[in-house]
Design an enzyme around this catalytic site. Sequence first.
Site, short mmCIF file in Angstrom:
data_model
loop_
_atom_site.label_atom_id
_atom_site.label_comp_id
_atom_site.label_asym_id
_atom_site.label_seq_id
_atom_site.Cartn_x
_atom_site.Cartn_y
_atom_site.Cartn_z
N HIS A 149 -9.43 9.22 -3.07
CA HIS A 149 -10.02 7.93 -2.73
C HIS A 149 -10.73 7.32 -3.94
O HIS A 149 -10.86 6.10 -4.03
CB HIS A 149 -11.05 8.06 -1.59
CG HIS A 149 -10.46 8.48 -0.28
ND1 HIS A 149 -10.23 9.80 0.04
CD2 HIS A 149 -10.06 7.75 0.79
CE1 HIS A 149 -9.72 9.86 1.27
NE2 HIS A 149 -9.60 8.64 1.74
N ASP A 175 0.20 8.39 2.28
CA ASP A 175 -1.22 8.21 2.50
C ASP A 175 -1.53 6.73 2.22
O ASP A 175 -0.67 5.96 1.77
CB ASP A 175 -2.01 9.13 1.57
CG ASP A 175 -3.38 9.51 2.13
OD1 ASP A 175 -3.85 8.82 3.05
OD2 ASP A 175 -3.97 10.49 1.63
#
Length: 380
Positions: free
Chosen positions: A238, A308
């Site tokens: 992230h 993702d």
Amino acid sequence: MASQRTVGALAAVAVGALMAALLSLPVAEVRGVPIAFPAHTPQRSPAHTEQPSPCDLLVAALPMRKRLAQLIMIGVDPRGPAAALAAVRAEGVGAIFLGGESTALLVDGRLSEVTGASALPLTVAVDDEGGRVQRVESLDGPLPSARVMADSMTEDQVRETAKTRAERLLARGVTLDFAPVVDISDQPDRAVIGDRSFSPDPDTATRYAAAFAEGLREGGMLPVLKHFPGHGRAEDSHKGPVSTPNLDELRGTDLRPYAELPRQGPVAVMIGHLDVPGLTNGAPASLDPAAYQLLRGELGFAGLTITDDLGAMRAVTERYDLPEAVLLSLRAGVDMPFWSSGTRLTEVLDRLEKAVQAGELDSARVQESLERVLSAKSAC
């Protein structure tokens, strides 16, 4: 789980409606609602047979933009149906993801308004692993984290827990759960994977992930193994680009669940934004053909793949604009590009459509993924 007779009847209805559509419309009018995934992926007709398969017929009835839209999964506002309805009606998007804190779209039958607006069965996904990452605890109670489950429950108890959760999700209209995590990790609990991992031991992690996946299937849900090829020993994708141990080291540990669990029943696989030395050489696995070749070739996986989040993780967003990231993921080999914000859908589809027209994205590559996407949701 739907019976073979039920699945067969649904397929017959879909093909019959499709044939009528082919005679009068440019787009098939096969209306559907989320249903349990079949026990086995439908098989293609033998190569020597000239008769087209139901998926061939269905794909042929869709213009290219609709084919591309069926591959897309986007996040939608869970506080009500407006955003989801707009994506389904305007572009014919094939899958939606419900994130955030609100559960309003999952109660009082509100989701049925969205699924009823889709000409094809709509995939509805949530992120419901347990522990820090769960979706419906306010409605159906909490799930323990994977680490707690492995430390305090038997495999049978984990299977029953996942089965019950899947049954409740399915009753609310959800068809896909981004779980179980199969990462092998000894990170501290609050690290990016941490207690989301069942165990740092590959045998233990694989056995407990198998139990969770089996429970989801028994409850009518398609499990999603994540994060290929293994996020358990990497930093947080992230926050920026991250690397795993080298490929040879992953083969003996992190890749084992992906070799073993698909043999036990249908699963999908989520591809992480992970650079693997000796495999991707600097690129995120989600955007690199070598990662998909490893999964489909060496590991023999034939099921559905999902990226993702392409729009909210800096391992991708620092280097690629969203439309380009989506295009690169499809060119690399993914079946379903995913981004949680749901923004820029029309822009992304414009870019993909132009890429097909220009030869940047092979129409055969689109066809390959579309058949897996449609088969996974029993559209054909």
